[in-house]
Design an enzyme around this catalytic site. Sequence first.
Site, PDB file in Angstrom:
ATOM      1  N   ALA A  56      -4.612  -4.715  -2.485  1.00 22.79           N
ATOM      2  CA  ALA A  56      -5.125  -5.834  -1.695  1.00 22.79           C
ATOM      3  C   ALA A  56      -4.378  -7.114  -2.039  1.00 22.79           C
ATOM      4  O   ALA A  56      -4.369  -7.549  -3.195  1.00 22.79           O
ATOM      5  CB  ALA A  56      -6.620  -6.010  -1.934  1.00 22.79           C
ATOM      6  N   VAL A  57      -3.752  -7.738  -1.037  1.00 25.29           N
ATOM      7  CA  VAL A  57      -2.988  -8.971  -1.228  1.00 25.29           C
ATOM      8  C   VAL A  57      -3.464 -10.073  -0.296  1.00 25.29           C
ATOM      9  O   VAL A  57      -3.619 -11.218  -0.692  1.00 25.29           O
ATOM     10  CB  VAL A  57      -1.476  -8.701  -1.016  1.00 25.29           C
ATOM     11  CG1 VAL A  57      -0.683 -10.001  -1.014  1.00 25.29           C
ATOM     12  CG2 VAL A  57      -0.949  -7.766  -2.110  1.00 25.29           C
ATOM     13  N   SER A  85      11.650 -11.579  -5.668  1.00 25.10           N
ATOM     14  CA  SER A  85      12.852 -11.100  -6.353  1.00 25.10           C
ATOM     15  C   SER A  85      14.111 -11.584  -5.636  1.00 25.10           C
ATOM     16  O   SER A  85      14.139 -11.717  -4.411  1.00 25.10           O
ATOM     17  CB  SER A  85      12.850  -9.565  -6.376  1.00 25.10           C
ATOM     18  OG  SER A  85      14.121  -9.055  -6.721  1.00 25.10           O
ATOM     19  N   GLU A 109       4.005  -6.444   4.445  1.00 24.04           N
ATOM     20  CA  GLU A 109       3.528  -7.774   4.809  1.00 24.04           C
ATOM     21  C   GLU A 109       4.256  -8.244   6.058  1.00 24.04           C
ATOM     22  O   GLU A 109       5.487  -8.112   6.144  1.00 24.04           O
ATOM     23  CB  GLU A 109       3.787  -8.788   3.684  1.00 24.04           C
ATOM     24  CG  GLU A 109       3.227  -8.410   2.326  1.00 24.04           C
ATOM     25  CD  GLU A 109       1.717  -8.458   2.259  1.00 24.04           C
ATOM     26  OE1 GLU A 109       1.091  -8.997   3.192  1.00 24.04           O
ATOM     27  OE2 GLU A 109       1.154  -7.942   1.269  1.00 24.04           O
ATOM     28  N   CYS A 150       0.829  -1.196   0.000  1.00 21.33           N
ATOM     29  CA  CYS A 150       0.000   0.000   0.000  1.00 21.33           C
ATOM     30  C   CYS A 150       0.868   1.252   0.000  1.00 21.33           C
ATOM     31  O   CYS A 150       2.092   1.189   0.013  1.00 21.33           O
ATOM     32  CB  CYS A 150      -0.897   0.012   1.242  1.00 21.33           C
ATOM     33  SG  CYS A 150      -1.825  -1.514   1.489  1.00 21.33           S
TER      34      CYS A 150
END
Length: 600
Positions: free
Chosen positions: A52-53, A370, A75, A2
Amino acid sequence: MCGITGWVDYGRDLTTERSTALNMTRTMRLRGPDDEGLWIEPHVALGHRRLAVIDVEGGVQPMSEGPATLVYSGEAYNFRELRRELEGHGHRFRTRSDTEVVLQAYLRWGPALVDRLNGMFALAIWDRRTEELLLARDRLGIKPLYYALTPHGVLFGSEPKAILANPMFTARVEDEGLFELMTMAKTPGHAIFAGMREVEPGHTVRVGREGATDHVYWSLRAREHTDDIPATVRHVRELLDDIVERQLISDVPLCTLLSGGLDSSALTALADQALGADSVRSFAVDFVEETVGFTPDELRETADTPYVHDVAKHVGSQHTDVVLDTGQLVSPEVLDSVLRARDLPGFGDMDTSLYLLFGEIRRHSTVALSGESADEVFGGYRWFHDSSVVAADTFPWATTAFTNGLELLDRDFDARAEAYQHRRYREALSEVPHVPGTSAHERRMREICYLHLTRWVRTLLDRKDRLSMAVGLEVRVPYCDHRLVDYVFNTPWSYKTYDGREKSLLRGAVADALPESVVRRVKSPYPSTQNVSYERAIRDRLGELATDPAAPIQPYLDKAAVRTALRRPVGTASLQRDRIGLERVIALNDWLAAYRPVHV
């Protein structure tokens, strides 16, 4: 993932400033395309833009519980364990989101909640009981957070643009800010704009009526490493297995970034193993000309694509090559988007190609893993293994196979920037924690590792964050898990090179999961186009700026040095090396033109 922003002012009623707070919030719209929230009380306004995850329906922000209101970006990969612990203490949850876990953790442990989080995050919590704001950032600085103190409070945001949107803040830059940009010193806390700061990685900042206080909750520490090499390799693998499994948690499509190097290939293979029956999706970047013919140069001995395809075949990933051409790399629209994403000068085609790659990935996935930061953690760059670079009395990246553009600028500016860089280098060395009794070489290699983990890596993480979030893509960096960083930092340099090569510990830990071609491959940096048409475009642009009296870069240029650079033959190895310097000068001009900071 976000974008967050906010405003605290103990001297005014912010309920009358809704439009300004909303403008600040909407500068974060690309970071959060899915939702928008604004929460205001008399002395505080908190804004949030959401990507939104996890718990798409339930994780709406700003989120309030009792006396606390939270805006949060990032997160918490251990949120499930924390939730169970909090439930054991009697906490009850309305959602499945990690956001609510972070909020409840604050209610339980206060500012000490940051000690319990494993993840990447930037957060702000307003506590009505004390009328204080808590700002906090993850340990490695994966997620950005900027702030500017005002006479009666603070402005903050995930990116400088949020603070710049408030009329109380004026864009100003001092010589030191320009030196910081051009030397790539990446001084902790420095935000380039005068009067603005970054919350440093591993820090919290508490803002109250009496001002702001900064607290360090995590930093690299020195301690004796007692595991032997086989045990160290095993533990690195155990950590990686756990880290990758944690970072695969997502309620939206997920993929990996795959370059065919050891770092990204290892993550792709471990992710595929952790997913079980579900094959992982992977993406790689390439350039039109190099799909038919690659020419080794002083920076890159091998093309990525053959190794990418070896890994994709080996693990059975659903793979996509994103192939770019010069027209895309020099597109004015793309260049402007990259500049606006970063709020600062960038790195030429290495930025534009990454931005375009992320944009294509976002059409298929919302989250990507990554391999960024493995070189800093495990000692992968070639300059780690160059005795002349190791012995140099400066930042290692200041002596290597690319230039930063200072050689094209006014000699007085160049000299003062070099002096600034040296001062910052000596400051960095003074921070390095050492284990008593180690050899001079081990001490020096610990210094080199520390410089990378506290300076260089933050430049790369900033780049990755801005360019990914500008297209609404969350990029996770497993090699930045603080447990892995802390463990490997304290392993002897001889362990990191035990097989006579770079990144020995990582190679030993994951060799069984990779094709032999990748295990044998020598480190290759992030790709840059070899097309001479791109070089010509860069040279033409710099030539235009050198003759344009209205160009903001004019007062800083050394015209003779620019003419010398532009006379070099197109396509030479020296131009491949020096092109970054040309691009940096152009980027500085474009930033000065777009943001118009007052030079003070």
